[in-house]
Design a protein around this motif. Structure first.
Motif, PDB file in Angstrom:
ATOM      1  N   LYS A 348       0.662  -1.248   0.078  1.00 12.45           N
ATOM      2  CA  LYS A 348      -0.001  -0.031   0.045  1.00 12.45           C
ATOM      3  C   LYS A 348       1.029   1.279  -0.025  1.00 12.45           C
ATOM      4  CE  LYS A 348      -2.159   1.199   3.801  1.00 12.45           C
ATOM      5  NZ  LYS A 348      -3.329   0.953   4.873  1.00 12.45           N
ATOM      6  N   SER A 388      -4.712   6.267  -0.827  1.00 16.56           N
ATOM      7  CA  SER A 388      -3.911   5.060  -0.663  1.00 16.56           C
ATOM      8  C   SER A 388      -4.436   4.344  -1.783  1.00 16.56           C
ATOM      9  CB  SER A 388      -4.252   4.271   0.431  1.00 16.56           C
ATOM     10  OG  SER A 388      -4.122   5.046   1.690  1.00 16.56           O
ATOM     11  N   ILE A 390      -3.162   0.296  -3.441  1.00 18.99           N
ATOM     12  CA  ILE A 390      -2.704  -0.906  -3.543  1.00 18.99           C
ATOM     13  C   ILE A 390      -2.122  -1.249  -4.754  1.00 18.99           C
ATOM     14  CG2 ILE A 390      -3.124  -3.475  -3.278  1.00 18.99           C
ATOM     15  CD1 ILE A 390      -3.256  -2.079  -0.796  1.00 18.99           C
TER      16      ILE A 390
END
Ligand code: ASP
Ligand code: MG
Length: 423
Positions: A348, A388, A390
């Motif tokens: 992340k 954020s 991934i």
């Protein structure tokens, strides 16, 4: 005359010589006329070693006994430090968390502080002594058993004691010079942050910045305890974690993005072919919750109209992966999904900053930077002050560097940083 709490991490007290060095540092603070309360971590890797030892004896040790075992690490360093201080003429006395009045919930391995009754610590200070408290432990109000507050939680002990004892501030010592705009081991041009708000620091900690324990920052914010994060190996000023009011008028107030954090500890689970029915998502996440697993991001794809099935993906701490899969298998018949996919080759990457509240375009800048660096985004989540993504594990470093540059955080010259463990 001030009153300060100093917390020393494991790397600052790794061996006998280091303990003596820390003792001299404490003596200096005491010599300047301050009341000094010291919170200490276990020496070096002691906690990890004790955990390993437990697993060699028993594959599933009882959490109560595990807490009895690992709290001894902090008792060792506390007692040794008291001895070292006495030898250089500083009256000092060590306490376990329980003796220092750290009262907690009864959840072993992850207890929360519910009260602090530091009568004995107060008395020691009144008598002119330095009080040394074993970090990351307490005693459960209900069961009277010894508890621990979670890995890295000596920070939390320190801030909680600072609040309870009305200290002027809390100093957190490790082997790095403070908080950086990104991990200096990845971004050579990362800068040290001079001041950061509690809000930004909480998001950075939640996004994977390991330097401060998340609950410690929450506590500091609630009780308004200024925290000075610095190195015990130098006299350099570190990073102050303070309220947003305190930042007014400084150049930090202007920053849109405060820092870029990353986390390699997550994994992604995809439940494939979930029938598009009311209650299925609830059933999946209830079984995860019942297994006591904290999830992070969740994505549900649009269902495929022809088959009326959808995929649900979420991230969680990689260490809980096995437990989560077992939990979801339990509801397979009820939910009727096809299969589960597991991927721990992910990470992340987050950009954090209270400044993004009032600046449009942060998401666009972040995603363009990732695209230019050839990084594919797998999942996205946002809060008011954090974005954020991934990405694949192999792309984490590129993503962190790209974001750092795109938000103008790069220092002109490479900082000659000593990248320690941050403990
Ligand atoms: N010794 C404990 C740990 O390694 C607590 C701490 O260092 O804060 O997690
Ligand atoms: Mg720490």
């Amino acid at each position: 005359m001030g009153r300060i709490v100093q917390k020393y991490g494991g790397s600052s007290v790794a061996d006998a010589e280091s303990i003596k060095r820390v003792a001299r540092r404490i003596a200096r603070a005491r010599g300047e006329g301050n009341d000094v309360i010291v919170v200490i971590s276990a020496m070096g890797d002691t906690t990890d070693e004790l955990m390993d030892l437990a697993l060699q004896v028993s594959p599933f040790p009882k959490s109560r006994e595990l807490d009895m075992l690992i709290t001894t690490g902090e008792r060792q360093s506390a007692a040794l430090l008291a001895m070292a201080l006495s030898d250089i003429g500083v009256d000092a006395v060590s306490y376990t968390g329980s003796q220092a009045g750290v009262i907690t919930t009864p959840i072993h391995g992850n207890a929360r502080i519910i009260d602090i009754t530091p009568g004995r610590v107060e008395k020691a200070l009144d008598e002119g002594k330095v009080a040394i408290v074993a970090g990351f432990q307490g005693v459960a109000q209900t069961t009277k058993d010894v508890t621990t507050l979670g890995r890295g939680a000596s920070d939390t002990t320190a801030v909680a004691l600072a609040a309870a004892l009305g200290a002027d501030h809390c100093e957190i010592y490790s082997d790095v010079d403070g908080i950086y705009t990104a991990d200096p081991r990845i971004v050579k041009s990362a800068r040290q942050i001079r001041m950061i708000s509690y809000e930004d620091m909480m998001e950075m900690a939640a996004a994977g910045a390991k330097i401060l324990h998340l609950r410690c920052v929450e506590y500091a914010r609630r009780e308004n305890v200024p925290v000075h994060v610095r190195s015990s190996f130098t006299d350099n000023p570190g990073t102050w974690v303070v309220s947003q009011e305190e930042l007014k008028g400084t150049d930090m107030e202007e920053a849109i993005i405060t820092g870029v954090a990353h986390d390699r500890g997550e994994a992604k689970i995809t439940v494939v072919g979930v029938p598009d029915r009311v209650g299925n998502a609830a059933a999946i996440f209830q079984t995860i919750a019942d297994a006591d697993i904290n999830i992070d991001m969740v994505v549900q794809n649009i269902s495929d109209l022809s088959v009326e099935k959808t995929d649900i993906s979420f991230t969680l701490p990689a260490e809980d992966g096995r437990k989560a899969i077992t939990a979801i298998e339990h509801v397979k018949d009820k939910v009727g999904y096809e299969t589960i996919r597991y991927d721990d080759q992910i990470g992340k990457v987050s950009v954090v900053g209270v400044g993004m509240r009032s600046h449009p375009g942060v998401t666009a800048t972040f995603f363009s930077a990732l695209a230019d660096a050839g990084v594919n985004i797998q999942m996205i989540s946002t809060s008011e002050i954090r974005i954020s993504v991934i990405v694949g594990a192999q792309a984490i470093d590129d993503a962190v560097r790209a974001a750092h540059t795109a938000f103008g955080l790069d220092a002109e010259s490479d900082a000659t940083v000593y990248a320690g463990t941050g403990r």
